[in-house]
Scaffold this active site. Structure first.
Site, short mmCIF file in Angstrom:
data_model
loop_
_atom_site.label_atom_id
_atom_site.label_comp_id
_atom_site.label_asym_id
_atom_site.label_seq_id
_atom_site.Cartn_x
_atom_site.Cartn_y
_atom_site.Cartn_z
N ARG A 135 0.86 -1.17 0.00
CA ARG A 135 0.00 0.00 0.00
C ARG A 135 0.91 1.23 0.00
NH1 ARG A 135 -1.82 -3.71 3.85
NH2 ARG A 135 -3.90 -4.56 3.46
N LYS A 160 -1.51 -2.46 7.63
CA LYS A 160 -2.93 -2.29 7.95
C LYS A 160 -3.34 -3.28 9.03
CE LYS A 160 -7.43 -1.87 5.68
NZ LYS A 160 -8.16 -1.96 4.40
N HIS A 266 -2.87 2.60 -5.44
CA HIS A 266 -3.35 1.27 -5.05
C HIS A 266 -3.54 0.35 -6.26
CE1 HIS A 266 -4.48 -0.76 -1.37
NE2 HIS A 266 -5.47 -1.37 -2.00
N ARG A 269 -0.86 -2.23 -6.53
CA ARG A 269 -1.02 -3.36 -5.60
C ARG A 269 -1.99 -4.38 -6.20
NH1 ARG A 269 -0.97 -5.04 -0.05
NH2 ARG A 269 -3.02 -5.68 0.74
N HIS A 292 -3.46 -9.98 3.75
CA HIS A 292 -4.91 -10.11 3.92
C HIS A 292 -5.21 -11.09 5.06
CE1 HIS A 292 -5.85 -8.83 -0.50
NE2 HIS A 292 -5.64 -7.80 0.30
N TYR A 301 -9.34 -11.20 -6.76
CA TYR A 301 -8.45 -11.09 -7.91
C TYR A 301 -8.62 -12.23 -8.88
CZ TYR A 301 -6.34 -7.45 -5.09
OH TYR A 301 -6.14 -6.31 -4.34
#
Length: 321
Positions: A135, A160, A266, A269, A292, A301
């Protein structure tokens, strides 16, 4: 400039609960906006109707997104629950669900087109986003110590959700990273010579490891061009560059490249994840590299790739047969 005692109380409560600086600024902004919207009346005098009017104003007059409206509501709920100790119930507005959108991804050729118009530091930041799946705030927060040339990995400190992780480091970036580290250390030596040399550290770390703030290993990889005051502890330090600096350069590069997609930091990414899956990398590995928590976040994705439609013939193609 004098500060509002009430807003300072809100700030202190958020820092006690270890909220991020970004969340702190956001919550204070919405609480202040709510107070101004209600003609500077104290929030303890306000209730459901005033909250509902404010949220309606945001949605209808300011046309904010559902995510922004949720953020404002979160800020107000935090204030009432933790500062005023008032339970807000039966509110006409509930948290809205953001529309589910497929992420925009770039082909390898489109990435090359954009990279052709980026140079120096901005090229390296974009290459890290695309080559490592970071990110933008994770890339800008990289420190000298986070680059491991021996096993070709990057360490992401408190990404994150305050989670640490490792990701891969492309071989093609090693020389550029070495040069950037030397530049960062040169800036650090100049700061020390002028009586400064402290970097920006999280409050808990600066209190526990005071010497670390002057350690070369903790210096930001992309240092700001000027010194500033630490937002928590108010000492003079050198932070990393602001993300708007990179975003401005990226916007210009996209325009010059004539890539017609909506490209943000982003997007690289998203493209990183998609390219890995297209090249047969296991989805669990991609999940770990992206950081994640839920595999379902990574699975989006697989839909972006469109591989499940690969052998489906459109009815229009049959017109030619």
């Amino acid at each position: 400039m004098s500060r509002s005692p009430f807003l300072e109380e809100v700030r202190a409560e958020m820092r006690t609960r270890h909220y991020s600086i970004r969340t702190e600024k956001s919550y204070l902004y919405w609480i202040k906006s709510f107070i101004l919207f209600n003609h500077k009346r104290h929030p303890k005098e306000l209730a459901n109707s005033e909250i509902e009017s404010f949220l309606s104003y945001l949605a209808n007059q300011r046309n904010v997104s559902s995510a922004t409206q949720n953020q404002a509501l979160c800020a107000l709920m935090f204030m009432y629950k933790h500062i005023l100790h008032i339970e807000i119930t039966q509110l006409a507005y509930q948290y809205t669900r953001a529309p589910k959108r497929m992420p925009c991804v770039l082909s390898h050729h489109e990435v090359q087109q954009i990279f052709a118009y980026l140079t120096g530091r901005n090229w390296l930041i974009a290459a890290i986003l695309y080559g490592c799946g970071l990110r933008i705030n994770e890339a800008l927060r990289l420190r000298v110590k986070d680059v491991n040339f021996d096993n070709h990995t990057l360490f992401i400190f408190r990404g994150k959700g305050a989670k640490d992780r490792y990701t891969l480091l492309p071989h093609c970036l090693l020389d550029a990273l070495q040069q950037q580290i030397q530049f960062s250390l040169q800036i650090h030596r100049q700061d020390i010579a002028q009586g400064y040399g402290l970097t920006s550290l999280p409050p808990a770390l600066i209190r526990k490891y005071q010497s670390a703030a002057k350690d070369a290993a903790w210096q930001y990889l992309f240092p700001s061009s000027h010194l500033g005051q630490h937002p928590h502890d108010e000492y003079m330090c050198r932070h990393h560059i602001h993300e708007t600096t990179f975003r401005r350069a990226l916007r210009q590069a996209v325009q010059q490249s004539h890539v017609t997609k909506r490209v943000t930091a982003h997007t690289f990414r998203h493209s990183f994840a998609t390219q890995l899956l297209l090249n047969g990398v296991d989805i669990r590995t991609v999940q770990e590299l992206l950081g994640h928590t839920d595999l379902r976040t990574t699975e989006i994705y697989t839909h972006v790739m469109g591989s499940r439609f690969a052998h489906t013939l459109s009815p229009a193609d049959r017109l030619q047969s």
